[in-house]
Enzyme design. Structure first.
Site, PDB file in Angstrom:
ATOM      1  N   VAL A  68      -1.245  -0.498 -11.480  1.00 27.70           N
ATOM      2  CA  VAL A  68      -1.677  -1.912 -11.575  1.00 27.70           C
ATOM      3  C   VAL A  68      -1.959  -2.455 -12.747  1.00 27.70           C
ATOM      4  O   VAL A  68      -1.472  -3.749 -13.176  1.00 27.70           O
ATOM      5  CB  VAL A  68      -2.637  -2.486 -10.349  1.00 27.70           C
ATOM      6  CG1 VAL A  68      -3.263  -4.067 -10.469  1.00 27.70           C
ATOM      7  CG2 VAL A  68      -2.386  -2.093  -8.835  1.00 27.70           C
ATOM      8  N   TYR A 101      -8.721   3.594   6.095  1.00 25.49           N
ATOM      9  CA  TYR A 101      -8.063   2.351   5.483  1.00 25.49           C
ATOM     10  C   TYR A 101      -7.679   1.154   6.777  1.00 25.49           C
ATOM     11  O   TYR A 101      -7.269   1.637   7.544  1.00 25.49           O
ATOM     12  CB  TYR A 101      -7.182   2.596   4.674  1.00 25.49           C
ATOM     13  CG  TYR A 101      -6.721   1.679   3.729  1.00 25.49           C
ATOM     14  CD1 TYR A 101      -7.371   1.549   2.332  1.00 25.49           C
ATOM     15  CD2 TYR A 101      -5.486   0.797   3.817  1.00 25.49           C
ATOM     16  CE1 TYR A 101      -6.934   0.737   1.534  1.00 25.49           C
ATOM     17  CE2 TYR A 101      -5.166   0.013   2.906  1.00 25.49           C
ATOM     18  CZ  TYR A 101      -5.848  -0.197   1.806  1.00 25.49           C
ATOM     19  OH  TYR A 101      -5.487  -1.093   1.025  1.00 25.49           O
ATOM     20  N   ASN A 158       2.029  -2.519  -6.317  1.00 31.28           N
ATOM     21  CA  ASN A 158       1.314  -2.854  -7.542  1.00 31.28           C
ATOM     22  C   ASN A 158       1.838  -3.880  -8.342  1.00 31.28           C
ATOM     23  O   ASN A 158       0.795  -4.666  -8.670  1.00 31.28           O
ATOM     24  CB  ASN A 158       1.525  -1.578  -8.438  1.00 31.28           C
ATOM     25  CG  ASN A 158       0.774  -0.348  -7.904  1.00 31.28           C
ATOM     26  OD1 ASN A 158      -0.333  -0.380  -7.031  1.00 31.28           O
ATOM     27  ND2 ASN A 158       1.198   0.846  -7.872  1.00 31.28           N
ATOM     28  N   ARG A 175     -10.489   4.741 -19.123  1.00 33.61           N
ATOM     29  CA  ARG A 175     -11.352   5.995 -18.855  1.00 33.61           C
ATOM     30  C   ARG A 175     -10.925   7.054 -19.892  1.00 33.61           C
ATOM     31  O   ARG A 175      -9.770   7.762 -19.661  1.00 33.61           O
ATOM     32  CB  ARG A 175     -11.704   6.485 -17.813  1.00 33.61           C
ATOM     33  CG  ARG A 175     -12.877   7.398 -17.541  1.00 33.61           C
ATOM     34  CD  ARG A 175     -13.043   7.436 -15.931  1.00 33.61           C
ATOM     35  NE  ARG A 175     -12.164   8.300 -15.065  1.00 33.61           N
ATOM     36  CZ  ARG A 175     -11.746   9.436 -14.986  1.00 33.61           C
ATOM     37  NH1 ARG A 175     -12.839  10.300 -15.367  1.00 33.61           N
ATOM     38  NH2 ARG A 175     -10.729   9.772 -14.363  1.00 33.61           N
ATOM     39  N   SER A 184      -3.950   2.103 -15.153  1.00 35.13           N
ATOM     40  CA  SER A 184      -3.399   2.643 -13.693  1.00 35.13           C
ATOM     41  C   SER A 184      -2.026   1.714 -13.337  1.00 35.13           C
ATOM     42  O   SER A 184      -1.659   1.091 -14.524  1.00 35.13           O
ATOM     43  CB  SER A 184      -4.562   1.924 -12.770  1.00 35.13           C
ATOM     44  OG  SER A 184      -4.534   0.322 -12.716  1.00 35.13           O
ATOM     45  N   TYR A 225     -10.014  -5.493  -6.687  1.00 39.42           N
ATOM     46  CA  TYR A 225      -9.052  -4.879  -5.612  1.00 39.42           C
ATOM     47  C   TYR A 225      -9.090  -3.558  -5.466  1.00 39.42           C
ATOM     48  O   TYR A 225      -8.229  -2.741  -4.815  1.00 39.42           O
ATOM     49  CB  TYR A 225      -7.809  -5.674  -6.249  1.00 39.42           C
ATOM     50  CG  TYR A 225      -7.389  -4.701  -7.800  1.00 39.42           C
ATOM     51  CD1 TYR A 225      -6.495  -3.566  -7.701  1.00 39.42           C
ATOM     52  CD2 TYR A 225      -7.948  -4.986  -8.922  1.00 39.42           C
ATOM     53  CE1 TYR A 225      -6.104  -2.886  -8.671  1.00 39.42           C
ATOM     54  CE2 TYR A 225      -7.607  -4.598 -10.108  1.00 39.42           C
ATOM     55  CZ  TYR A 225      -6.691  -3.245 -10.137  1.00 39.42           C
ATOM     56  OH  TYR A 225      -6.393  -2.847 -11.281  1.00 39.42           O
ATOM     57  N   GLY A 226     -10.192  -2.705  -5.869  1.00 40.53           N
ATOM     58  CA  GLY A 226     -10.098  -1.359  -5.725  1.00 40.53           C
ATOM     59  C   GLY A 226     -11.742  -0.770  -5.994  1.00 40.53           C
ATOM     60  O   GLY A 226     -12.406  -1.533  -6.728  1.00 40.53           O
ATOM     61  N   GLY A 227     -12.027   0.172  -5.634  1.00 37.47           N
ATOM     62  CA  GLY A 227     -13.464   0.907  -6.043  1.00 37.47           C
ATOM     63  C   GLY A 227     -13.278   2.274  -6.260  1.00 37.47           C
ATOM     64  O   GLY A 227     -13.912   3.192  -5.445  1.00 37.47           O
ATOM     65  N   TRP A 271      -6.468  -8.372  -1.602  1.00 35.44           N
ATOM     66  CA  TRP A 271      -5.896  -7.120  -0.865  1.00 35.44           C
ATOM     67  C   TRP A 271      -4.357  -7.628  -0.445  1.00 35.44           C
ATOM     68  O   TRP A 271      -4.276  -8.583   0.107  1.00 35.44           O
ATOM     69  CB  TRP A 271      -6.617  -6.852   0.570  1.00 35.44           C
ATOM     70  CG  TRP A 271      -6.141  -5.727   1.264  1.00 35.44           C
ATOM     71  CD1 TRP A 271      -5.274  -4.636   0.865  1.00 35.44           C
ATOM     72  CD2 TRP A 271      -6.391  -5.516   2.673  1.00 35.44           C
ATOM     73  NE1 TRP A 271      -4.852  -3.882   1.838  1.00 35.44           N
ATOM     74  CE2 TRP A 271      -5.717  -4.553   2.990  1.00 35.44           C
ATOM     75  CE3 TRP A 271      -6.966  -6.423   3.685  1.00 35.44           C
ATOM     76  CZ2 TRP A 271      -5.639  -3.876   4.369  1.00 35.44           C
ATOM     77  CZ3 TRP A 271      -7.107  -5.862   4.978  1.00 35.44           C
ATOM     78  CH2 TRP A 271      -6.233  -4.476   5.334  1.00 35.44           C
TER      79      TRP A 271
END
Length: 431
Positions: free
Chosen positions: A224, A90, A195, A244, A222, A333-335, A359
């Site tokens: 966020v 990171y 967040n 999910r 999540s 903003y994420g993976g 980010w």
């Protein structure tokens, strides 16, 4: 005495001596979660107790301790980015650069974490009764604060900091009108910096959203995602949250759906497995069917989303792009799936969709102290927390010394019987 200052998403502790001030007015032992090399957090993190604060907020270029204070941390969350930083995967949130490839050993010991809530326990400047935060607000002993910079290590009991560089004061009377703090407010305050700020900026900076518009997001359950849907509800914008099912039972998934609707205030909740389909694009017709049953979406008839928010990638992101309106935008903003984005050329040419990234650390670097947009955002988020318009969701607390249990806790599908996600928090002090 010399000090070391590096900052890849953590605060560095000098290996050449005890840095910073002593424990001020506190007689308690200082304790921390720190590491001296990159690797999986469960392998490289160490719990340490010391009789002095190891601290690098004051670097060798400092010539005085003006505006210096001691803070006692109360709660500090664990985010995936914190664990990625420990692994060396990171970027430094201050320089925005990745560690050197194949780097293992660090120049000095690092403290984990990146945000949290603390209370000022001492002012170090001789005779001073107050100091000032990054927004030039007065700070006194007993005030509650959060970290202004995402790279400051927070998984510890105490820290010595320069107030006008590292702290944002929380409004004591607004948060705690009875002069006593409550755990629920402190838990929310510990999570303000990352967040909700990420959610706020993504729904403010990319598309001009108006009441009746639609936003779609994966990762809807999540931390966020929960913030996004609540902030949008206040603006009169509809949120479609894709969540999910994973290994949850049918009853657990229904609990999750209810959680996202009730706590997150989402307009619609759709199962990700149904939304994506086997070929990663079956969600368009399902979305249109669900949207058509909502009153007030886009006026007299439903409208496709102007904005999509992606924190998953892979098939889930592909399904989002196929649902965006003409000229719409997807912000990544994420993976979390660790799968790449694969976007059909036709969506770019014929639908003119835009792909952007966000980010929070980059925003903080660009918008430093006294920036009006940042100050407005922080004040608005704090006020939403106080007024009950922004709920950070459920949490699970661990003591610093129980960090292995915290790391093993499954925060996504949850180890709890209800199957609901819980943000992991370290309780840094016991009083």
């Amino acid at each position: 005495m010399s000090y070391t200052w590096l900052s890849p998403y953590r605060t560095i502790c000098s290996q050449r001596g005890l840095a910073g001030w002593a424990l001020g007015r506190s007689s308690r032992l200082y304790h921390e979660l720190s590491y001296s090399k990159y690797g999986p957090a469960s392998d490289v993190l160490e719990y340490r107790q010391l009789d002095h604060i190891y601290d690098s907020a004051i670097g060798s270029h400092r010539t005085s301790d003006r505006n210096g204070v001691q803070v006692d941390f109360i709660y500090a969350p664990v985010h995936p980015a914190h664990l990625n930083a420990i692994e060396g995967r990171y970027p430094d949130p201050n320089t925005l650069k990745f560690p050197e490839r194949n780097a293992v050993d660090l120049e000095a010991r690092c403290i984990g974490g990146g945000e949290g809530v603390a209370r000022v326990s001492a002012i170090h400047e001789n005779g001073a009764q107050e100091v000032f935060d990054i927004f030039n607000r007065s700070i006194k002993v007993g005030d509650f604060v959060v970290m202004a910079q995402p790279g400051f290590g927070t998984w510890r009991s105490h820290a010595n900091v320069i107030a006008n560089e590292h702290l944002i004061k929380l409004p004591q009377h607004a948060l705690f009108p009875s002069s006593t703090y409550t755990n629920s407010l402190l838990v929310s305050a510990a999570q303000i910096s990352t967040n909700p700020c990420t959610a706020y900026r993504m729904i403010s900076d990319f598309v001009d959203l108006k009441p009746g518009d639609v936003v779609i997001q994966n990762g809807g359950a999540s931390a966020v995602g929960i913030c996004v849907s609540q902030l949008l509800r206040k603006r009169g914008v509809f949120t479609v949250s894709i969540v999910r099912k994973g290994e949850r039972s049918v009853s657990q998934f229904e609990c999750l759906r209810d959680y996202v609707l009730r706590v997150g205030k989402a307009s619609l909740v759709i199962c990700e497995e149904e939304f994506c389909g086997e070929k990663g694009g079956g969600g368009n017709s399902l979305l249109k069917k669900e949207l058509s049953q909502l009153d007030g979406v886009g006026g007299s008839s439903f409208a496709l989303p102007k904005l999509a928010l992606n924190c998953v990638g892979g098939k889930s992101a592909l399904a989002l792009t196929k649902c965006i309106a003409q000229g719409g935008t997807m912000v990544t903003y994420g993976g979390m799936s660790k799968m790449p984005l694969t976007i059909p050329t036709g969506l770019l040419i014929f639908r003119d969709i835009r792909l952007r990234g966000y980010w929070q650390s980059r925003y903080v670097v660009k918008h430093q102290a006294n920036d009006d947009s940042r100050k407005k955002m922080v004040d608005e988020i704090i006020q939403d927390v106080v007024n009950g318009n922004l709920n950070m969701g459920y949490t699970k607390e661990f003591r610093l010394e129980d960090y292995r249990d915290a790391l093993n806790y499954n925060w996504n599908t949850s180890d709890e019987s209800d199957g609901l996600p819980r943000k992991v928090l370290f309780r840094c002090t016991e009083d």
